[in-house]
Design an enzyme around this catalytic site. Structure first.
Site, short mmCIF file in Angstrom:
data_model
loop_
_atom_site.label_atom_id
_atom_site.label_comp_id
_atom_site.label_asym_id
_atom_site.label_seq_id
_atom_site.Cartn_x
_atom_site.Cartn_y
_atom_site.Cartn_z
N GLY A 71 42.46 42.11 29.40
CA GLY A 71 42.28 43.54 29.26
C GLY A 71 42.76 44.05 27.91
N GLN A 180 43.37 49.20 36.44
CA GLN A 180 44.06 49.42 37.71
C GLN A 180 43.17 50.03 38.78
OE1 GLN A 180 46.87 48.26 38.60
NE2 GLN A 180 47.75 47.65 36.63
N HIS A 202 42.74 39.50 36.77
CA HIS A 202 43.95 39.11 37.48
C HIS A 202 44.59 40.24 38.29
CE1 HIS A 202 47.32 40.75 34.90
NE2 HIS A 202 46.32 40.86 34.05
N THR A 238 33.93 30.19 22.36
CA THR A 238 33.44 29.48 23.54
C THR A 238 33.98 30.11 24.81
OG1 THR A 238 33.35 27.41 22.29
CG2 THR A 238 33.37 27.24 24.69
N CYS A 324 53.87 44.87 30.94
CA CYS A 324 53.72 44.55 29.52
C CYS A 324 54.77 45.24 28.65
CB CYS A 324 52.32 44.93 29.05
SG CYS A 324 51.02 43.98 29.86
#
Length: 384
Positions: A71, A180, A202, A238, A324
């Site tokens: 994100g 969220q 996640h 990739t 975070c």
């Protein structure tokens, strides 16, 4: 003592069904998705299937989905890539709400090195964007407005459609961080009226290492990463096939389970907050729309980090704010923007519930919380 996980806004456990979808791409399949042989074509087909699953989960077209590694990358891509569409000489301003995640506010601030001006839009006491303040700030030529759909700390939901309409009238592009919101509330890209939207794997029991930026097809965004031209030249590198496949599977599960998840976690939150009210706890954003699983609260005179560690020792994983930003000792910037006094903001604790949490866990948590509050206050009184 069993450990109870109440920190689902930070990350979620990988669903076993998602893992099973990923395993062939982790153990057996070796093809690079850009290769022309059968192995490469097979990997490409898996990515495109996942792209369709992700698009379905957020009411978009597959062609609008650009995969990223997380994100944070998607938000940086949006802020830097969209702002660059309008040069600083013609639209110098980038507006972000005062409660944005650092992966939006920091790249916006970094754009000042290129001549842009980064400003914050005020929020009210409930943590909702002040539309009057937004309109005032939009009087200056603006490149981009970025406002998150659901706040990661308070869970408060923004009226993104009205915000986007206001910004569009002023000629600005609009981005929303919906990380969220995915899997917790109904999400349809077109209904939000934005030019770009960030979602992540996640947070919905998918793997870490996969996210997406959903783009308006008419948006001529500038790439953040240049290289081999993957993702239609918008995000070179990739592709992480296994993670992308897992993201797609997680989106499909989230769509199937959203209504049940919302009802279940809402009932648990109501139980939790009734207990919190009995403890004279300050609950933030309680009177406005929130995602169903999130409660953010504080106790006068108790540091949030201290309470989080005390609860951890008792077997409960909660947070003092954004995962975070957990290394920072500063009070929540979200609460400060809402006008909450710094001393109270330092005491903030977030509980974010999940599908596997139970009413018994919430009941026991409240009893433990009550005991820990009493113990910490007694210790504080002795120290004084």
């Amino acid at each position: 003592m069993s450990n109870i996980y109440f920190d689902h806004n930070a990350t979620t456990a990988l669903d076993n069904g998602v893992l099973q979808a990923m395993l062939p791409w982790m153990q057996q399949q070796t093809g690079n998705p850009t290769s022309r042989h059968i192995y490469g074509r097979s990997a490409r087909d898996a990515i495109e299937h996942a792209r369709a699953q992700v698009a379905e989960a957020c009411g978009a077209y597959s062609s609008q989905v650009v995969f990223t590694s997380c994100g944070t990358e998607a938000n940086n891509f949006a802020v830097k890539g969209i702002s660059a569409i309008k040069p600083a000489s013609t639209a110098k301003q980038i507006l972000t709400s005062a409660i944005e995640h650092p992966c939006v506010s920091r790249p916006a601030a970094a754009m000042q090195q290129l001549g842009y001006i980064s400003r914050k839009v005020e929020v009210d006491a409930n943590g909702q964007v002040d539309l009057a303040n937004l309109k005032t700030q939009l009087k200056s030529p603006t490149s981009l407005v970025s406002v998150m759909l659901a706040n990661n700390e308070t869970g408060v939901i923004q009226d993104i459609d009205s915000i986007a309409e206001t910004a569009r009238i002023a000629g600005a592009f609009v981005h929303t961080d919906a990380v969220q919101a995915l899997g917790k509330i109904a999400l349809k890209f077109a209904d939000l009226n934005v030019h770009a939207m960030t979602i992540s794997s996640h947070k919905i029991h998918g793997p870490q290492g996969a996210a997406a930026l959903i783009l308006d097809k008419k948006l001529d965004i500038q790439p953040l990463l240049l290289g081999g031209g993957q993702e239609k030249g918008l995000r070179s590198g990739t592709e992480n096939v296994a993670a992308i496949v897992g993201f797609g599977a997680a989106c499909e599960l989230a769509m199937q389970n959203r209504a049940q998840f919302a009802a279940h976690t809402m009932a648990l939150r109501e139980q939790l907050e009734l207990g919190l009210e009995a403890l004279n706890v300050n609950i933030f954003g309680q009177t406005v729309a929130r995602i169903p699983n999130t409660s953010f609260f504080a106790i006068d005179g108790i540091e949030g980090e201290t309470l989080v560690m005390a609860l951890d020792r008792k077997g409960y994983a909660v947070a003092s704010g954004s995962a975070c930003s957990s290394d920072s000792s500063e009070p929540s910037h979200v609460l400060l923007a809402m006008g909450i006094p710094a001393d109270l903001a330092r005491g903030a604790v977030r509980v974010s519930l999940g599908a596997h949490n139970t009413a018994t866990q919430v009941k026991n948590f409240l009893a433990t919380l009550s005991n820990e509050i009493l113990r910490l206050k007694q210790m504080s009184a002795i120290a004084a």
